[in-house]
Write an enzyme that holds these catalytic residues in place. Structure first.
Site, PDB file in Angstrom:
ATOM      1  N   HIS A   1      -2.437   7.747   6.702  1.00 25.99           N
ATOM      2  CA  HIS A   1      -1.447   8.666   6.113  1.00 25.99           C
ATOM      3  C   HIS A   1      -2.123   9.954   5.628  1.00 25.99           C
ATOM      4  O   HIS A   1      -1.511  11.019   5.645  1.00 25.99           O
ATOM      5  CB  HIS A   1      -0.731   8.003   4.926  1.00 25.99           C
ATOM      6  CG  HIS A   1       0.380   7.071   5.317  1.00 25.99           C
ATOM      7  ND1 HIS A   1       1.516   7.492   5.982  1.00 25.99           N
ATOM      8  CD2 HIS A   1       0.538   5.735   5.126  1.00 25.99           C
ATOM      9  CE1 HIS A   1       2.332   6.449   6.173  1.00 25.99           C
ATOM     10  NE2 HIS A   1       1.756   5.372   5.668  1.00 25.99           N
TER      11      HIS A   1
ATOM     12  N   CYS B   1       5.934  -0.014   7.247  1.00 24.86           N
ATOM     13  CA  CYS B   1       5.574   1.115   6.389  1.00 24.86           C
ATOM     14  C   CYS B   1       6.789   1.504   5.559  1.00 24.86           C
ATOM     15  O   CYS B   1       7.909   1.546   6.095  1.00 24.86           O
ATOM     16  CB  CYS B   1       5.140   2.286   7.269  1.00 24.86           C
ATOM     17  SG  CYS B   1       4.690   3.770   6.360  1.00 24.86           S
ATOM     18  N   LEU B   2       6.577   1.783   4.283  1.00 28.81           N
ATOM     19  CA  LEU B   2       7.696   2.176   3.419  1.00 28.81           C
ATOM     20  C   LEU B   2       8.400   3.422   3.943  1.00 28.81           C
ATOM     21  O   LEU B   2       9.594   3.604   3.714  1.00 28.81           O
ATOM     22  CB  LEU B   2       7.186   2.447   1.991  1.00 28.81           C
ATOM     23  CG  LEU B   2       6.646   1.234   1.233  1.00 28.81           C
ATOM     24  CD1 LEU B   2       6.022   1.677  -0.083  1.00 28.81           C
ATOM     25  CD2 LEU B   2       7.739   0.199   1.003  1.00 28.81           C
TER      26      LEU B   2
ATOM     27  N   HIS C   1      -4.411   1.648   7.595  1.00 30.41           N
ATOM     28  CA  HIS C   1      -3.033   2.152   7.640  1.00 30.41           C
ATOM     29  C   HIS C   1      -2.833   3.252   6.591  1.00 30.41           C
ATOM     30  O   HIS C   1      -2.289   4.313   6.893  1.00 30.41           O
ATOM     31  CB  HIS C   1      -2.060   0.980   7.398  1.00 30.41           C
ATOM     32  CG  HIS C   1      -0.617   1.379   7.312  1.00 30.41           C
ATOM     33  ND1 HIS C   1       0.347   0.930   8.189  1.00 30.41           N
ATOM     34  CD2 HIS C   1       0.039   2.206   6.443  1.00 30.41           C
ATOM     35  CE1 HIS C   1       1.522   1.458   7.859  1.00 30.41           C
ATOM     36  NE2 HIS C   1       1.362   2.237   6.797  1.00 30.41           N
ATOM     37  N   GLU C   2      -3.279   2.979   5.359  1.00 39.06           N
ATOM     38  CA  GLU C   2      -3.058   3.948   4.277  1.00 39.06           C
ATOM     39  C   GLU C   2      -3.898   5.207   4.477  1.00 39.06           C
ATOM     40  O   GLU C   2      -3.410   6.316   4.238  1.00 39.06           O
ATOM     41  CB  GLU C   2      -3.342   3.317   2.903  1.00 39.06           C
ATOM     42  CG  GLU C   2      -2.434   2.140   2.537  1.00 39.06           C
ATOM     43  CD  GLU C   2      -0.960   2.413   2.711  1.00 39.06           C
ATOM     44  OE1 GLU C   2      -0.536   3.574   2.564  1.00 39.06           O
ATOM     45  OE2 GLU C   2      -0.224   1.461   3.038  1.00 39.06           O
TER      46      GLU C   2
ATOM     47  N   GLN D   1       3.399   9.861   0.938  1.00 38.27           N
ATOM     48  CA  GLN D   1       4.661   9.119   0.973  1.00 38.27           C
ATOM     49  C   GLN D   1       5.526   9.366  -0.252  1.00 38.27           C
ATOM     50  O   GLN D   1       6.707   9.029  -0.252  1.00 38.27           O
ATOM     51  CB  GLN D   1       4.393   7.613   1.106  1.00 38.27           C
ATOM     52  CG  GLN D   1       3.720   7.255   2.427  1.00 38.27           C
ATOM     53  CD  GLN D   1       3.554   5.754   2.534  1.00 38.27           C
ATOM     54  OE1 GLN D   1       2.593   5.206   2.017  1.00 38.27           O
ATOM     55  NE2 GLN D   1       4.497   5.093   3.177  1.00 38.27           N
TER      56      GLN D   1
ATOM     57  N   GLY E   1       0.843  -1.187   0.000  1.00 36.95           N
ATOM     58  CA  GLY E   1       0.000   0.000   0.000  1.00 36.95           C
ATOM     59  C   GLY E   1       0.876   1.234   0.000  1.00 36.95           C
ATOM     60  O   GLY E   1       2.009   1.200   0.499  1.00 36.95           O
TER      61      GLY E   1
HETATM   62 NI    NI Z   1       2.584   3.468   5.667  1.00 32.52          NI
END
Ligand code: NI
Length: 189
Positions: free
Chosen positions: A145, A99-100, A141-142, A50, A45
């Site tokens: 953000h 998370c990236l 989660h996404e 991000q 995701g």
């Molecule tokens: Ni994340």
């Protein structure tokens, strides 16, 4: 084009996001780049902040997890202006996330096991669906953000204290990572 991932500590991850409109300049290209970036970084995701864009836009593809969770086969979605609503009576489930934007850190996060999601897809069709299980976790989660929230904001204060040093290093860019990243204040070496 694969875009750099903005790391924990960068202000863009703590910036208000705005609604996407159909005439958003470069929207199709941004969506294509987010997909390419997510696959290149082995994510499941990715949210626009991000990649440095303060827009209410997410891409999710959880198909890669289908061996363990067959219900995720073929599940991918572009979420434009997603709206998550939660019935507070719904149970929470605690499970590890990463998370990236926070490379190398995996922590247990409680999430609602079922959510109601409204969103627009890249063809400007609107959808409304109850989503549960692991996909509901990824969506939460996404969508976090888009509300300036990172998963480590949701872990226990004790755990957060324990990883404080690692988080500070990520914020300075002192982290080994096999994809291109961008941090706010790189440490001088
Ligand atoms: Ni994340």
């Amino acid at each position: 084009m694969v875009l750099p991932i903005y790391l924990y500590g960068h202000p863009v991850l703590r910036t208000n996001t705005r609604m996407v409109t159909p005439d958003e300049p470069g929207l199709a290209e941004l969506i294509a780049n987010m997909k390419e970036t997510m696959y290149a970084t082995d994510g499941i995701g990715i949210a626009a902040p991000q990649v440095g864009e303060s827009l209410r836009l997410v891409y999710i593809d959880v198909d890669v997890l289908k061996d363990d969770m067959p219900e995720l086969a073929g599940k991918n979605m572009v979420l434009i202006n997603p709206e998550v609503t939660v019935d507070e009576n719904v149970n929470t489930v605690t499970r590890e996330e990463g998370c990236l934007s926070v490379p190398g850190i995996h922590e247990s996060v409680p999430r609602h096991e079922r959510i109601h999601l409204k969103w627009t897809d890249e063809n400007w069709q609107t959808h409304e669906e109850d989503i549960e299980g692991y996909l509901a976790r990824v969506v939460q989660h996404e969508c976090d953000h888009l509300e300036k929230t990172i998963f480590v904001d949701r872990i226990s204060p004790i755990r957060k204290q324990l990883i404080r040093g690692k988080l500070n290093n990520i914020a300075k860019g002192n982290v080994s990572c096999d994809y291109r990243t961008r941090c706010f204040k790189p440490s001088r070496r």
